[in-house]
Design a protein around this motif. Structure first.
Motif, PDB file in Angstrom:
ATOM      1  N   ILE A  83       0.841  -1.205   0.000  1.00  0.00           N
ATOM      2  CA  ILE A  83       0.000   0.000   0.000  1.00  0.00           C
ATOM      3  C   ILE A  83       0.875   1.253   0.000  1.00  0.00           C
ATOM      4  O   ILE A  83       0.591   2.228  -0.710  1.00  0.00           O
ATOM      5  CB  ILE A  83      -0.945  -0.001   1.217  1.00  0.00           C
ATOM      6  CG1 ILE A  83      -1.988  -1.124   1.074  1.00  0.00           C
ATOM      7  CG2 ILE A  83      -1.653   1.348   1.355  1.00  0.00           C
ATOM      8  CD1 ILE A  83      -2.858  -1.306   2.308  1.00  0.00           C
ATOM      9  N   ARG A 102       0.814   4.134  -2.743  1.00  0.00           N
ATOM     10  CA  ARG A 102       0.562   5.512  -2.299  1.00  0.00           C
ATOM     11  C   ARG A 102       1.631   6.445  -2.854  1.00  0.00           C
ATOM     12  O   ARG A 102       1.348   7.559  -3.307  1.00  0.00           O
ATOM     13  CB  ARG A 102       0.519   5.537  -0.780  1.00  0.00           C
ATOM     14  CG  ARG A 102       0.307   6.921  -0.159  1.00  0.00           C
ATOM     15  CD  ARG A 102       1.636   7.481   0.316  1.00  0.00           C
ATOM     16  NE  ARG A 102       1.491   8.858   0.783  1.00  0.00           N
ATOM     17  CZ  ARG A 102       2.445   9.749   0.700  1.00  0.00           C
ATOM     18  NH1 ARG A 102       3.612   9.441   0.152  1.00  0.00           N
ATOM     19  NH2 ARG A 102       2.248  10.989   1.134  1.00  0.00           N
ATOM     20  N   GLU A 130      -5.170  13.789   1.304  1.00  0.00           N
ATOM     21  CA  GLU A 130      -5.499  12.367   1.474  1.00  0.00           C
ATOM     22  C   GLU A 130      -4.235  11.514   1.508  1.00  0.00           C
ATOM     23  O   GLU A 130      -4.125  10.566   2.307  1.00  0.00           O
ATOM     24  CB  GLU A 130      -6.411  11.900   0.344  1.00  0.00           C
ATOM     25  CG  GLU A 130      -7.839  12.412   0.415  1.00  0.00           C
ATOM     26  CD  GLU A 130      -7.966  13.873   0.016  1.00  0.00           C
ATOM     27  OE1 GLU A 130      -8.968  14.509   0.392  1.00  0.00           O
ATOM     28  OE2 GLU A 130      -7.054  14.381  -0.675  1.00  0.00           O
ATOM     29  N   ILE A 187      -2.997   9.075   4.510  1.00  0.00           N
ATOM     30  CA  ILE A 187      -2.681   7.655   4.298  1.00  0.00           C
ATOM     31  C   ILE A 187      -1.298   7.341   4.853  1.00  0.00           C
ATOM     32  O   ILE A 187      -1.094   6.317   5.525  1.00  0.00           O
ATOM     33  CB  ILE A 187      -2.754   7.299   2.796  1.00  0.00           C
ATOM     34  CG1 ILE A 187      -4.211   7.258   2.341  1.00  0.00           C
ATOM     35  CG2 ILE A 187      -2.082   5.944   2.534  1.00  0.00           C
ATOM     36  CD1 ILE A 187      -4.391   6.956   0.864  1.00  0.00           C
ATOM     37  N   ASN A 247      -9.455   3.157   4.129  1.00  0.00           N
ATOM     38  CA  ASN A 247     -10.459   2.950   3.079  1.00  0.00           C
ATOM     39  C   ASN A 247     -11.145   4.267   2.715  1.00  0.00           C
ATOM     40  O   ASN A 247     -11.397   4.544   1.532  1.00  0.00           O
ATOM     41  CB  ASN A 247     -11.500   1.935   3.564  1.00  0.00           C
ATOM     42  CG  ASN A 247     -12.494   1.573   2.495  1.00  0.00           C
ATOM     43  OD1 ASN A 247     -12.156   0.991   1.467  1.00  0.00           O
ATOM     44  ND2 ASN A 247     -13.761   1.914   2.703  1.00  0.00           N
ATOM     45  N   GLU A 283      -9.875   7.352   2.891  1.00  0.00           N
ATOM     46  CA  GLU A 283      -8.976   8.197   2.108  1.00  0.00           C
ATOM     47  C   GLU A 283      -8.802   7.672   0.687  1.00  0.00           C
ATOM     48  O   GLU A 283      -8.737   8.454  -0.268  1.00  0.00           O
ATOM     49  CB  GLU A 283      -7.605   8.286   2.804  1.00  0.00           C
ATOM     50  CG  GLU A 283      -7.644   8.784   4.241  1.00  0.00           C
ATOM     51  CD  GLU A 283      -8.298  10.148   4.376  1.00  0.00           C
ATOM     52  OE1 GLU A 283      -8.321  10.916   3.404  1.00  0.00           O
ATOM     53  OE2 GLU A 283      -8.816  10.437   5.477  1.00  0.00           O
ATOM     54  N   MET A 284      -8.731   6.371   0.545  1.00  0.00           N
ATOM     55  CA  MET A 284      -8.595   5.789  -0.798  1.00  0.00           C
ATOM     56  C   MET A 284      -9.819   6.082  -1.660  1.00  0.00           C
ATOM     57  O   MET A 284      -9.699   6.383  -2.855  1.00  0.00           O
ATOM     58  CB  MET A 284      -8.369   4.274  -0.691  1.00  0.00           C
ATOM     59  CG  MET A 284      -7.038   3.887  -0.090  1.00  0.00           C
ATOM     60  SD  MET A 284      -6.892   2.091   0.118  1.00  0.00           S
ATOM     61  CE  MET A 284      -5.371   1.995   1.061  1.00  0.00           C
ATOM     62  N   ASN A 285     -10.989   5.977  -1.058  1.00  0.00           N
ATOM     63  CA  ASN A 285     -12.217   6.286  -1.802  1.00  0.00           C
ATOM     64  C   ASN A 285     -12.233   7.739  -2.256  1.00  0.00           C
ATOM     65  O   ASN A 285     -12.668   8.054  -3.378  1.00  0.00           O
ATOM     66  CB  ASN A 285     -13.444   6.006  -0.930  1.00  0.00           C
ATOM     67  CG  ASN A 285     -13.730   4.520  -0.786  1.00  0.00           C
ATOM     68  OD1 ASN A 285     -13.314   3.719  -1.617  1.00  0.00           O
ATOM     69  ND2 ASN A 285     -14.415   4.151   0.269  1.00  0.00           N
ATOM     70  N   CYS A 300      -4.114   2.607  -9.466  1.00  0.00           N
ATOM     71  CA  CYS A 300      -3.398   2.519  -8.188  1.00  0.00           C
ATOM     72  C   CYS A 300      -4.374   2.404  -7.023  1.00  0.00           C
ATOM     73  O   CYS A 300      -4.141   1.651  -6.070  1.00  0.00           O
ATOM     74  CB  CYS A 300      -2.503   3.747  -8.002  1.00  0.00           C
ATOM     75  SG  CYS A 300      -1.022   3.759  -9.037  1.00  0.00           S
ATOM     76  N   VAL A 301      -5.452   3.184  -7.095  1.00  0.00           N
ATOM     77  CA  VAL A 301      -6.461   3.131  -6.035  1.00  0.00           C
ATOM     78  C   VAL A 301      -7.090   1.739  -5.971  1.00  0.00           C
ATOM     79  O   VAL A 301      -7.292   1.186  -4.877  1.00  0.00           O
ATOM     80  CB  VAL A 301      -7.544   4.210  -6.249  1.00  0.00           C
ATOM     81  CG1 VAL A 301      -8.699   3.995  -5.277  1.00  0.00           C
ATOM     82  CG2 VAL A 301      -6.956   5.596  -6.074  1.00  0.00           C
ATOM     83  N   MET A 357      -4.604  -0.502  -4.350  1.00  0.00           N
ATOM     84  CA  MET A 357      -4.509  -0.225  -2.916  1.00  0.00           C
ATOM     85  C   MET A 357      -5.680  -0.845  -2.164  1.00  0.00           C
ATOM     86  O   MET A 357      -5.513  -1.430  -1.091  1.00  0.00           O
ATOM     87  CB  MET A 357      -4.460   1.283  -2.662  1.00  0.00           C
ATOM     88  CG  MET A 357      -3.094   1.909  -2.845  1.00  0.00           C
ATOM     89  SD  MET A 357      -2.967   3.588  -2.106  1.00  0.00           S
ATOM     90  CE  MET A 357      -4.118   4.499  -3.130  1.00  0.00           C
ATOM     91  N   LYS A 358      -6.885  -0.712  -2.723  1.00  0.00           N
ATOM     92  CA  LYS A 358      -8.069  -1.248  -2.050  1.00  0.00           C
ATOM     93  C   LYS A 358      -8.048  -2.776  -2.041  1.00  0.00           C
ATOM     94  O   LYS A 358      -8.555  -3.399  -1.102  1.00  0.00           O
ATOM     95  CB  LYS A 358      -9.336  -0.734  -2.742  1.00  0.00           C
ATOM     96  CG  LYS A 358      -9.602   0.748  -2.469  1.00  0.00           C
ATOM     97  CD  LYS A 358     -10.822   1.253  -3.194  1.00  0.00           C
ATOM     98  CE  LYS A 358     -12.097   0.654  -2.608  1.00  0.00           C
ATOM     99  NZ  LYS A 358     -12.339   1.133  -1.230  1.00  0.00           N
TER     100      LYS A 358
END
Length: 291
Positions: free
Chosen positions: A166, A170, A221, A225, A254, A256-258, A272-273, A276-277
């Motif tokens: 992750i 990031r 964000e 993270i 979760n 911040e990723m959203n 990338c998102v 990461m998820k």
């Protein structure tokens, strides 16, 4: 060192006349929930057994099974109601005379007469058996902890790997973020050039790019993270009960990723998102089993 909430333990203690075996297993649970199954004569020490286990275990559902072999926990005696038996015999005699029946009463007939023969229990001194139970419980919970710690070591390695992945994703988003506005400006200029045949209001372009850049800015964000990941690494290196805190950090990551996925108008960042998820989902599955 982190500990899993899954494990099994077994303990045994005995003396000259009795032996106690205690088995316990634990699985995931939000709180510490303990159930004990044992002979009813030992119910008075159920709370003491739970307190022993709670000294070592803070989260998880623990099932405890206590079995006793050897001499019983109570002395059983047999009583015969001779007066009631006499009434039965008088009744049989009267029935035989009235209906000319010749069959005599057998022992097995008496055994089936309701309430003629009954048993009762007299509890014996259970101090020694109680101590055997406590000793076996300590052994069982010790084995349980060993298994939970061993599985915790494996969980730790998985957590570190997912967190590292992750962090790398990031960092990749951070390197891509500055190009988003530049790419938007290039696309905007091209569309305006094609539409206006070469005449462009430079101030209008810069204003539009500034508005877009503000909406697409994900630096805040990315900073959060990074902070959450740092806390995650620090937390898993402590000896405290950390499961609930890790649950919270997963939820915040979760979130911040959203937000990044919703803001960033860029295909590479979107990928990338997603990656990461995916890593976060695997991380979440592992966190669910941490004490």
């Amino acid at each position: 060192m982190i500990r899993s909430m899954t494990g099994f333990g077994r303990g045994r203690a005995d003396n000259e006349v009795q032996a106690v075996t205690v088995e316990m297993k634990s699985v995931n649970h939000r709180f510490c929930e303990i159930t004990v199954r044992m002979p009813r004569q030992l119910m008075e020490i159920e709370d003491k057994i739970k307190k022993i286990i709670q000294t070592y275990i803070k989260r998880g559902r623990v099932e405890v099974f206590v079995t006793i072999s050897g001499e019983g926990l109570a002395k059983k005696t047999l009583q015969t109601d001779w007066e009631l038996l006499g009434e039965y015999m008088k009744a049989f005699q009267e029935i035989s005379e009235r209906h000319q029946l010749s069959k005599s009463v057998e022992i097995q007939d008496i055994l089936h007469m309701p309430d003629v023969m009954t048993t009762s229990e007299e509890e014996v001194d259970q101090t020694s058996i109680h101590q055997l139970v406590f000793t076996a419980v300590e052994q069982a919970v010790g084995q349980l902890l060993t298994m939970r710690e061993k599985e915790g070591q494996e969980l730790y390695q998985d957590l570190v790997q997912h967190l590292t992945n992750i962090q790398q994703l990031r960092d990749e988003v951070e390197s891509l973020a500055p190009t988003v506005s530049e790419q938007y400006e290039d696309r905007l200029r091209k569309r305006l050039t094609d539409y206006l045949e070469g005449t462009i209001d430079e101030q209008r372009v810069l204003a539009e790019v500034a508005i877009f850049a503000e909406k697409a800015d994900v630096n805040e964000e990315l900073t959060r993270i990074h902070s959450h990941l740092t806390q995650f690494f620090q937390t898993i290196d402590t000896t405290d009960v950390i499961g609930r805190k890790l649950d919270f950090l997963v939820q915040e990551l979760n979130r911040e990723m959203n937000t990044i996925g919703a803001k960033a108008n860029n295909g590479k960042i979107a990928q990338c998102v997603i990656d990461m998820k995916t890593q976060l989902e695997r991380l979440k599955e592992q966190v669910q089993n941490i004490e």
